[in-house]
Design an enzyme around this catalytic site. Sequence first.
Site, PDB file in Angstrom:
ATOM      1  N   ARG A  29     -18.923  20.750  51.260  1.00  0.00           N
ATOM      2  CA  ARG A  29     -18.215  19.489  51.154  1.00  0.00           C
ATOM      3  C   ARG A  29     -17.421  19.533  49.855  1.00  0.00           C
ATOM      4  NH1 ARG A  29     -16.129  16.149  54.513  1.00  0.00           N
ATOM      5  NH2 ARG A  29     -16.405  13.965  53.969  1.00  0.00           N
TER       6      ARG A  29
ATOM      7  N   GLU B 173     -14.485   8.998  43.225  1.00  0.00           N
ATOM      8  CA  GLU B 173     -14.806  10.251  43.931  1.00  0.00           C
ATOM      9  C   GLU B 173     -14.609  10.076  45.426  1.00  0.00           C
ATOM     10  OE1 GLU B 173     -18.691  11.978  43.157  1.00  0.00           O
ATOM     11  OE2 GLU B 173     -18.387  11.779  41.011  1.00  0.00           O
TER      12      GLU B 173
ATOM     13  N   ARG C 225     -39.740   3.135  44.710  1.00  0.00           N
ATOM     14  CA  ARG C 225     -40.777   2.709  43.746  1.00  0.00           C
ATOM     15  C   ARG C 225     -41.158   1.251  43.921  1.00  0.00           C
ATOM     16  NH1 ARG C 225     -37.207   4.463  39.284  1.00  0.00           N
ATOM     17  NH2 ARG C 225     -37.445   6.721  39.255  1.00  0.00           N
TER      18      ARG C 225
ATOM     19  N   ARG D 197     -18.144   6.699  44.850  1.00  0.00           N
ATOM     20  CA  ARG D 197     -18.572   6.045  43.609  1.00  0.00           C
ATOM     21  C   ARG D 197     -17.435   5.994  42.598  1.00  0.00           C
ATOM     22  NH1 ARG D 197     -23.266  10.605  42.422  1.00  0.00           N
ATOM     23  NH2 ARG D 197     -21.904  12.397  42.572  1.00  0.00           N
TER      24      ARG D 197
ATOM     25  N   ARG E 220     -34.487  13.321  48.038  1.00  0.00           N
ATOM     26  CA  ARG E 220     -34.202  13.299  46.593  1.00  0.00           C
ATOM     27  C   ARG E 220     -34.306  11.893  46.021  1.00  0.00           C
ATOM     28  NH1 ARG E 220     -30.239  17.359  44.636  1.00  0.00           N
ATOM     29  NH2 ARG E 220     -29.213  15.736  43.440  1.00  0.00           N
TER      30      ARG E 220
ATOM     31  N   TYR F 237     -28.295  23.468  46.709  1.00  0.00           N
ATOM     32  CA  TYR F 237     -27.948  22.204  46.072  1.00  0.00           C
ATOM     33  C   TYR F 237     -28.694  22.099  44.734  1.00  0.00           C
ATOM     34  CZ  TYR F 237     -26.960  17.127  46.715  1.00  0.00           C
ATOM     35  OH  TYR F 237     -26.507  15.839  46.616  1.00  0.00           O
TER      36      TYR F 237
ATOM     37  N   ASP G 171     -29.503  21.357  40.831  1.00  0.00           N
ATOM     38  CA  ASP G 171     -29.103  20.581  39.666  1.00  0.00           C
ATOM     39  C   ASP G 171     -29.057  21.523  38.462  1.00  0.00           C
ATOM     40  OD1 ASP G 171     -28.608  17.997  40.515  1.00  0.00           O
ATOM     41  OD2 ASP G 171     -30.738  17.482  40.576  1.00  0.00           O
TER      42      ASP G 171
HETATM   43  P1  FAD Z   1     -20.366  26.347  38.784  1.00  0.00           P
HETATM   44  O1  FAD Z   1     -20.429  25.339  37.727  1.00  0.00           O
HETATM   45  O2  FAD Z   1     -19.700  26.016  40.076  1.00  0.00           O
HETATM   46  O3  FAD Z   1     -19.683  27.655  38.171  1.00  0.00           O
HETATM   47  C1  FAD Z   1     -19.164  28.698  38.946  1.00  0.00           C
HETATM   48  C2  FAD Z   1     -17.921  29.220  38.223  1.00  0.00           C
HETATM   49  O4  FAD Z   1     -17.481  30.409  38.890  1.00  0.00           O
HETATM   50  C3  FAD Z   1     -16.752  28.241  38.258  1.00  0.00           C
HETATM   51  O5  FAD Z   1     -16.255  28.041  36.954  1.00  0.00           O
HETATM   52  C4  FAD Z   1     -15.722  28.940  39.140  1.00  0.00           C
HETATM   53  O6  FAD Z   1     -14.390  28.666  38.740  1.00  0.00           O
HETATM   54  C5  FAD Z   1     -16.072  30.405  38.941  1.00  0.00           C
HETATM   55  N1  FAD Z   1     -15.679  31.260  40.051  1.00  0.00           N
HETATM   56  C6  FAD Z   1     -15.971  31.105  41.362  1.00  0.00           C
HETATM   57  N2  FAD Z   1     -15.406  32.096  42.078  1.00  0.00           N
HETATM   58  C7  FAD Z   1     -14.765  32.894  41.209  1.00  0.00           C
HETATM   59  C8  FAD Z   1     -13.958  34.070  41.356  1.00  0.00           C
HETATM   60  N3  FAD Z   1     -13.722  34.593  42.560  1.00  0.00           N
HETATM   61  N4  FAD Z   1     -13.418  34.631  40.253  1.00  0.00           N
HETATM   62  C9  FAD Z   1     -13.628  34.081  39.020  1.00  0.00           C
HETATM   63  N5  FAD Z   1     -14.360  32.959  38.828  1.00  0.00           N
HETATM   64  C10 FAD Z   1     -14.919  32.378  39.913  1.00  0.00           C
HETATM   65  N6  FAD Z   1     -26.520  18.484  38.277  1.00  0.00           N
HETATM   66  C11 FAD Z   1     -27.357  17.754  37.507  1.00  0.00           C
HETATM   67  O7  FAD Z   1     -28.333  18.281  36.959  1.00  0.00           O
HETATM   68  N7  FAD Z   1     -27.129  16.410  37.302  1.00  0.00           N
HETATM   69  C12 FAD Z   1     -26.073  15.757  37.874  1.00  0.00           C
HETATM   70  O8  FAD Z   1     -25.895  14.560  37.654  1.00  0.00           O
HETATM   71  C13 FAD Z   1     -25.174  16.515  38.697  1.00  0.00           C
HETATM   72  N8  FAD Z   1     -24.123  15.918  39.275  1.00  0.00           N
HETATM   73  C14 FAD Z   1     -23.258  16.665  40.032  1.00  0.00           C
HETATM   74  C15 FAD Z   1     -22.155  16.039  40.577  1.00  0.00           C
HETATM   75  C16 FAD Z   1     -21.247  16.763  41.330  1.00  0.00           C
HETATM   76  C17 FAD Z   1     -20.047  16.071  41.889  1.00  0.00           C
HETATM   77  C18 FAD Z   1     -21.461  18.156  41.555  1.00  0.00           C
HETATM   78  C19 FAD Z   1     -20.487  18.950  42.374  1.00  0.00           C
HETATM   79  C20 FAD Z   1     -22.568  18.786  41.011  1.00  0.00           C
HETATM   80  C21 FAD Z   1     -23.486  18.062  40.250  1.00  0.00           C
HETATM   81  N9  FAD Z   1     -24.580  18.667  39.640  1.00  0.00           N
HETATM   82  C22 FAD Z   1     -25.440  17.919  38.875  1.00  0.00           C
HETATM   83  C23 FAD Z   1     -24.850  20.098  39.813  1.00  0.00           C
HETATM   84  C24 FAD Z   1     -24.270  20.975  38.701  1.00  0.00           C
HETATM   85  O9  FAD Z   1     -22.875  20.831  38.658  1.00  0.00           O
HETATM   86  C25 FAD Z   1     -24.643  22.427  39.001  1.00  0.00           C
HETATM   87  O10 FAD Z   1     -26.026  22.594  39.101  1.00  0.00           O
HETATM   88  C26 FAD Z   1     -24.128  23.449  37.987  1.00  0.00           C
HETATM   89  O11 FAD Z   1     -22.881  23.124  37.459  1.00  0.00           O
HETATM   90  C27 FAD Z   1     -24.032  24.789  38.683  1.00  0.00           C
HETATM   91  O12 FAD Z   1     -23.627  25.797  37.790  1.00  0.00           O
HETATM   92  P2  FAD Z   1     -23.153  27.189  38.381  1.00  0.00           P
HETATM   93  O13 FAD Z   1     -22.871  28.063  37.223  1.00  0.00           O
HETATM   94  O14 FAD Z   1     -24.103  27.663  39.413  1.00  0.00           O
HETATM   95  O15 FAD Z   1     -21.817  26.862  39.211  1.00  0.00           O
HETATM   96  N1  UDP Z   2     -27.414   8.411  48.824  1.00  0.00           N
HETATM   97  C1  UDP Z   2     -27.231   7.234  49.536  1.00  0.00           C
HETATM   98  N2  UDP Z   2     -26.838   6.108  48.883  1.00  0.00           N
HETATM   99  C2  UDP Z   2     -26.619   6.087  47.563  1.00  0.00           C
HETATM  100  C3  UDP Z   2     -26.821   7.296  46.819  1.00  0.00           C
HETATM  101  C4  UDP Z   2     -27.211   8.426  47.484  1.00  0.00           C
HETATM  102  O1  UDP Z   2     -27.402   7.227  50.749  1.00  0.00           O
HETATM  103  O2  UDP Z   2     -26.248   5.028  47.012  1.00  0.00           O
HETATM  104  C5  UDP Z   2     -27.833   9.632  49.568  1.00  0.00           C
HETATM  105  C6  UDP Z   2     -26.635  10.502  49.959  1.00  0.00           C
HETATM  106  O3  UDP Z   2     -26.898  11.072  51.220  1.00  0.00           O
HETATM  107  C7  UDP Z   2     -26.621  11.554  48.883  1.00  0.00           C
HETATM  108  C8  UDP Z   2     -28.116  11.769  48.647  1.00  0.00           C
HETATM  109  O4  UDP Z   2     -28.661  10.450  48.778  1.00  0.00           O
HETATM  110  O5  UDP Z   2     -25.984  12.732  49.322  1.00  0.00           O
HETATM  111  C9  UDP Z   2     -28.458  12.342  47.275  1.00  0.00           C
HETATM  112  O6  UDP Z   2     -27.954  11.488  46.285  1.00  0.00           O
HETATM  113  P1  UDP Z   2     -27.682  11.952  44.804  1.00  0.00           P
HETATM  114  O7  UDP Z   2     -27.310  10.750  44.011  1.00  0.00           O
HETATM  115  O8  UDP Z   2     -28.833  12.773  44.358  1.00  0.00           O
HETATM  116  O9  UDP Z   2     -26.392  12.883  45.026  1.00  0.00           O
HETATM  117  P2  UDP Z   2     -25.456  13.704  44.022  1.00  0.00           P
HETATM  118  O10 UDP Z   2     -25.472  12.989  42.702  1.00  0.00           O
HETATM  119  O11 UDP Z   2     -26.018  15.071  43.972  1.00  0.00           O
HETATM  120  O12 UDP Z   2     -24.128  13.639  44.690  1.00  0.00           O
END
Ligand code: FAD
Ligand code: UDP
Length: 367
Positions: free
Chosen positions: A253, A304, A180, A284, A176, A352, A354
């Site tokens: 995780r 985090e 560059r 971070r 991912r 995983y 986005d």
């Molecule tokens: P979720 O948002 O997890 O929604 C699922 C919902 O179902 C939740 O509200 C939960 O409470 C509910 N649920 C689960 N089980 C039940 C149950 N049994 N009964 C009732 N309700 C239930 N994406 C990006 O594009 N850019 C980013 O920078 C980015 N950063 C991220 C950083 C982190 C720390 C994480 C964890 C994810 C990140 N993502 C990012 C990914 C992004 O969060 C997801 O792609 C998106 O939110 C997924 O949507 P979803 O609806 O599939 O799941």
């Molecule tokens: N990663 C790393 N160093 C960094 C940032 C990311 O080694 O400073 C690695 C790490 O394994 C991470 C993966 O690259 O899980 C993907 O990073 P990304 O920033 O896309 O993760 P997310 O925002 O989804 O947590």
Amino acid sequence: MYDYLVVGSGLFGAIFAHEATKRGKSVLVIDKRNHIAGNIYTENKDEINIHKYGAHIFHTSNKEVWQYINKFAEFNRYTNSPIARYKNELYNLPFNMNTFHQLWPSEVFTPSDAKRKIDEEKAEAVCNLQGKEPSNLEEQAMCLIGKTIYEKLIKGYTEKQWGRSCKELPAFIIKRLPVRLTYDNNYFNDIYQGIPIGGYTKIIEKMLENIEVRLNCNYFDHKEELDKISKKIIFTGQIDQYYDYRFGRLEYRSLRFETTRLEEQNYQGNAVVNYTEYEVPYTRIIEHKHFEFGTQPKTIITKEYPLDISGSNEAYYPINDEKNQKIYQQYENLAKSETNVIFGGRLAEYKYYDMHQVIERALNLCK
Ligand code: FAD
Ligand code: UDP
């Protein structure tokens, strides 16, 4: 009787509910949390939008997805350019000419200097592979970028993020990260990028306008009653839980978020600073105001801390290694045979994803 019960008010569930309602279907959305929007939930405090479940930056190259999400919010021009801190050194991310010059200040000035240096750094690893594909994250990183960057910017961060050695992690996780030979600190390669002005929750509120939503409602606590009142179910929770873990638990995780309000205007000068050494327990620090170029007198930061999933810890990142993929395939086969339940989103598809990928999946399902 509802046409659809949508379990989960995250991005996937909300898009499905919105599109189905638009097509004249009756929909009930439930969520076990006390708020809508799943992991993209933002909460306004001190006039700052807090990304409650970690930094969320929207990016995509899919024009249809970009146009779709822009119907629900206006996006600002935020470009993600995280800083990595390793001990007392600071580096630009993703790996680009700025990073290479910072690492080798007396050797790297031009792209050809950088290429020469990186080739030298990765030569041994490439040679060790003898033409085979990298089989784990360590091999992948060493071949992609070499020893120094692996040791300073990848190893520690990755091992705390995933809770296991880089030798035991799948290679794809690191693919991912862009590499560059230009002075470009934009973390993403996508054409479109930004943060919704006013936060993400408003997007989901708009999608769910005039749709019945029940919060604090766990599907499994009311399954019998909910199944009776709906013709079909869109399930966006954990697929292994849906099937009562019959093939075993899928591993995830988790994260702990520690949020602090500080009586200063600008704590770190950037929205995202990664701490790449293993000894610092968080991965971070997010300073939320910088996502929207805030000038408020105070600031709010979130650390985090990666965690194992146990007890009441939430599932955030699927661990898509071979062992878990095999378990998931068994659940997926069962899911395919269902006639009344559709599984979608990050947890139900154990991927995983986005945000832009979730939108694509949800829109395809609706089509
Ligand atoms: P979720 O948002 O997890 O929604 C699922 C919902 O179902 C939740 O509200 C939960 O409470 C509910 N649920 C689960 N089980 C039940 C149950 N049994 N009964 C009732 N309700 C239930 N994406 C990006 O594009 N850019 C980013 O920078 C980015 N950063 C991220 C950083 C982190 C720390 C994480 C964890 C994810 C990140 N993502 C990012 C990914 C992004 O969060 C997801 O792609 C998106 O939110 C997924 O949507 P979803 O609806 O599939 O799941
Ligand atoms: N990663 C790393 N160093 C960094 C940032 C990311 O080694 O400073 C690695 C790490 O394994 C991470 C993966 O690259 O899980 C993907 O990073 P990304 O920033 O896309 O993760 P997310 O925002 O989804 O947590």
